[in-house]
Design an enzyme around this catalytic site. Structure first.
Site, PDB file in Angstrom:
ATOM      1  N   LEU B  32     -14.277-154.095  45.381  1.00 41.55           N
ATOM      2  CA  LEU B  32     -14.973-154.603  45.105  1.00 41.55           C
ATOM      3  C   LEU B  32     -14.605-156.714  45.092  1.00 41.55           C
ATOM      4  CD1 LEU B  32     -17.471-153.428  43.011  1.00 41.55           C
ATOM      5  CD2 LEU B  32     -17.915-153.638  45.350  1.00 41.55           C
ATOM      6  N   GLY B  33     -13.797-156.715  44.054  1.00 42.89           N
ATOM      7  CA  GLY B  33     -13.181-158.179  43.881  1.00 42.89           C
ATOM      8  C   GLY B  33     -12.082-158.203  42.949  1.00 42.89           C
ATOM      9  N   GLY B  35     -10.562-160.248  39.633  1.00 42.88           N
ATOM     10  CA  GLY B  35     -10.550-161.176  38.154  1.00 42.88           C
ATOM     11  C   GLY B  35      -9.507-161.575  37.865  1.00 42.88           C
ATOM     12  N   GLY B  36      -9.558-162.355  36.722  1.00 38.28           N
ATOM     13  CA  GLY B  36      -8.657-162.932  36.097  1.00 38.28           C
ATOM     14  C   GLY B  36      -7.225-161.683  35.955  1.00 38.28           C
ATOM     15  N   MET B  37      -8.174-160.604  35.068  1.00 37.57           N
ATOM     16  CA  MET B  37      -7.404-159.443  34.587  1.00 37.57           C
ATOM     17  C   MET B  37      -6.579-158.322  35.364  1.00 37.57           C
ATOM     18  SD  MET B  37      -8.245-159.220  30.049  1.00 37.57           S
ATOM     19  CE  MET B  37      -9.450-159.261  30.523  1.00 37.57           C
ATOM     20  N   GLY B  38      -8.193-158.305  36.758  1.00 37.60           N
ATOM     21  CA  GLY B  38      -7.293-157.330  37.067  1.00 37.60           C
ATOM     22  C   GLY B  38      -8.638-156.528  38.143  1.00 37.60           C
ATOM     23  N   VAL B  40     -11.901-155.515  40.128  1.00 33.25           N
ATOM     24  CA  VAL B  40     -12.698-154.055  39.969  1.00 33.25           C
ATOM     25  C   VAL B  40     -12.919-153.416  41.574  1.00 33.25           C
ATOM     26  CG1 VAL B  40     -15.190-154.683  39.444  1.00 33.25           C
ATOM     27  CG2 VAL B  40     -14.088-155.796  38.851  1.00 33.25           C
ATOM     28  N   LYS B  55     -13.524-151.024  36.384  1.00 30.58           N
ATOM     29  CA  LYS B  55     -12.497-152.807  36.273  1.00 30.58           C
ATOM     30  C   LYS B  55     -10.671-151.923  35.889  1.00 30.58           C
ATOM     31  CE  LYS B  55     -11.847-157.397  33.913  1.00 30.58           C
ATOM     32  NZ  LYS B  55     -12.485-158.676  34.021  1.00 30.58           N
ATOM     33  N   ASP B 146     -16.132-168.843  29.971  1.00 34.97           N
ATOM     34  CA  ASP B 146     -15.403-168.977  30.494  1.00 34.97           C
ATOM     35  C   ASP B 146     -16.385-168.686  32.579  1.00 34.97           C
ATOM     36  OD1 ASP B 146     -13.965-168.983  32.633  1.00 34.97           O
ATOM     37  OD2 ASP B 146     -13.264-167.002  33.634  1.00 34.97           O
TER      38      ASP B 146
END
Lengths: 243, 340
Positions: B32-33, B35-38, B40, B55, B146
């Site tokens: 799906l996409g 993010g900063g850490m991992g 999804v 996630k 954020d």
């Protein structure tokens, strides 16, 4: 460079070979340099062929010379992991060495380098012809580095599976994940070929992939100078969106 | 060493990224996409036969910082039960050693994709709705840190959800660790704080002074400077104000034809003031000022002159003004004709 009987796994597992190469113990340094050479000689050779358009023989001499100097001249002593990636540092060293040699215009005969590492340039030439070369030489260097990292991890996985008696798992991984897309067999075909249940194929492949992932990260950890660099590189390496 | 063709390298890279879900109740469906850490992933929960979002950390961190942060995000989400905050269902470690948490899969669009179809009024109402879950989080001592259009989702039923609490800060004294008792009074709701339990969670969520967390363009000055001690709910006021500025700036989609008035610009400026004390003290206050603006009432961020006040009053009481003017006109005509 002699092939490593441990499936190319550097003994200092989960420790940075970069730190070892910068250390005081001469034996450790030589072993660390062997590991670095193994991981980087292909990207270096292909890079100079593309970036500086060196003829094959010149590129071979240059690569030999570069890794000899890396050990002899203690190039790595000036590398600081905080300031950047190891491969960016190496690429800068390559460019600088090439420009210095061109400027001096009296290059010593590189084939006489004191440390002569045995590298299979013939194979590297075939690989160079087989891979697609889009983008800049710098991008190509990065791409080749990933390729070498994965290839070393595959060898590491092969050795681990052999010693753990899991050769079937590796064979399945090799057939399914390392084979050509066009001739890729189905799980059912693999189950028949290896006389296994399809669920076993699924589980064995999951195991092999999990271990491969671990091997890549171990290899990466060895090839980076600090935990921050390792984390950054791991993010970059795994940061490509799957299609 | 075996040469790996390009297609095999690409395949292995994808394999490396795909979470190892063997032996779990989940089955990977779609990426799906990131993010900063991992990353999804859309996965199927094979037990409950429903799609959920997973996630997963990109890579193991030997220092375990990221794993701890991901787990904290899951815990924070679990404690913030609000329709505007995505619920978390499960958390743990995958067979490949990566930490994960499972949450509701929200089908919808991010704010930056969604606002193109909206006029200014609807956009401002959207900001008010974002303020609701945010105010709830603040009442539990959680600062998002954020806020940006990409972290706001508008679901299929029009629900507004605040996503990605990975950088959230747990204030030292808050009610996050225990469900707060709601005490109503003077028209507002305040949470009774449980400092003892929340202190424990806050201790697990330390942020060293000088650490910069956030997204450039939406980060409050105190975040940019790494002044961790100065971060409080007004940091999120700045973030929400930045989103307000974004939606006012955005000229895409249907032509709005509405010029930004001085009071509205003043609201945006007050919310994103560099000086913390010059901002709204809470997101509710910001939302309330937007509400006044939408109702043609005077806003706290702007002192209007006599002319502006007259124009606003006329705008607000347009029907009454038209009726009075019509009456006066008829009256004048009547006087004129009666004299002849």
């Amino acid at each position: 460079m002699a092939p490593n009987p441990q499936g190319d796994a550097f003994p200092l597992t989960r420790h940075s070979v970069v730190a070892a190469a910068q250390g005081r113990d001469p034996q450790e340094r030589v072993r660390a340099m062997d590991a670095i050479t193994e991981a980087y000689w292909r990207p270096v050779y292909k890079y100079v062929r593309l970036r500086w358009r060196l003829e094959r023989e010149d590129a071979e001499d240059f690569t030999q010379d570069f890794f000899s100097r890396l050990l002899e001249k203690d190039f790595l002593a000036s590398y600081d992991p905080v300031k950047g990636k190891l491969r960016t540092f190496l690429r800068t060293c390559i460019d600088r060495l090439f420009l210095n040699q061109t400027r001096d215009a009296h290059r010593q005969k590189r084939g006489n380098a004191a440390v002569h590492v045995s590298l299979d340039f013939e194979e590297a030439e075939h690989e160079l012809a087989a891979s697609t070369q889009s983008g800049s030489p710098e991008d190509y260097f990065e791409k080749e580095w990933v390729r070498t990292l994965f290839a070393l991890a595959v060898e590491r996985l092969r050795a681990q599976c052999r010693s753990a008696g899991k050769t079937v798992q590796f064979a399945l991984f090799e057939r399914y994940d390392l084979g050509d897309t066009e001739t890729r067999p189905s799980y059912a075909a693999l189950a028949e070929e290896f006389s296994l249940a399809v669920t076993d194929v699924t589980n064995y492949l999951a195991f092999a992939r999990r271990e491969f992932r671990r091997c890549v990260l171990d290899q990466l950890r060895e090839m980076t100078g600090s935990e921050e660099e390792f984390n950054r590189e791991a993010q970059t390496l795994l940061g490509v969106d799957p299609k | 060493m075996k040469f790996l063709p390009d297609q095999v390298v690409a395949r292995l890279q994808t394999e490396m990224q795909t979470p190892d879900l063997s032996g779990t109740r989940y089955r990977a469906l779609k990426f799906l996409g990131r993010g900063g850490m991992g990353a999804v992933w859309l996965v199927e929960d094979a037990v409950l036969h429903r799609n959920v979002a997973l996630k997963v950390l990109s890579a193991e961190s030997s220092s375990a910082d990221l794993a701890v942060r991901l787990m904290l995000e899951a815990i924070i989400l679990a404690r913030l039960e609000h329709p505007g905050i995505v619920p978390v269902h499960d958390a743990g470690t995958l067979p490949d050693g990566r930490s994960f948490y499972c949450m509701k899969y929200v089908e919808g669009q991010t704010l930056d994709q969604y606002i193109h179809r909206l006029g200014l009024r609807q956009r401002l109402q959207l900001i008010q709705r974002i303020a609701e879950p945010l105010a709830f989080a603040h009442s539990r001592g959680i600062i998002h840190r954020d806020l940006k259009p990409e972290n706001i989702m508008v679901g299929a039923f029009g629900e507004v959800l605040i996503m990605d609490w990975g950088l959230a800060k747990v204030m030292a004294v808050s009610s996050v660790a225990a469900p707060a008792r709601q005490v109503s009074g003077h028209g507002s709701t305040r949470a009774v704080q449980d400092s003892a339990q929340s202190g424990a969670l806050a201790a697990e969520n330390p942020t060293a002074h000088g650490t910069v967390f956030g997204t450039p363009g939406y980060m409050a000055p105190e975040q940019e400077r790494g002044d961790v001690n100065l971060i409080d709910q007004r940091t999120d006021v700045f973030g929400l104000g930045s989103i307000l500025q974004y939606i006012m700036r955005d000229k895409s989609g249907a032509p709005r034809g509405e010029a930004l008035s001085r009071p509205l610009r003043a609201i945006g400026n007050k919310a994103t003031a560099a000086e913390i004390s010059a901002r709204y003290s809470s997101v509710q206050e910001l939302a309330a000022d937007l509400g006044k603006y939408l109702d043609d009432m005077p806003v706290s961020a702007y002192r209007e002159n006599l002319f502006e006040r007259t124009v606003r009053l006329v705008n607000r009481n347009r029907v009454a003004v038209v009726l009075v003017l019509a009456y006066l006109l008829m009256r004048m005509l009547f006087i004129l004709f009666s004299r002849k």
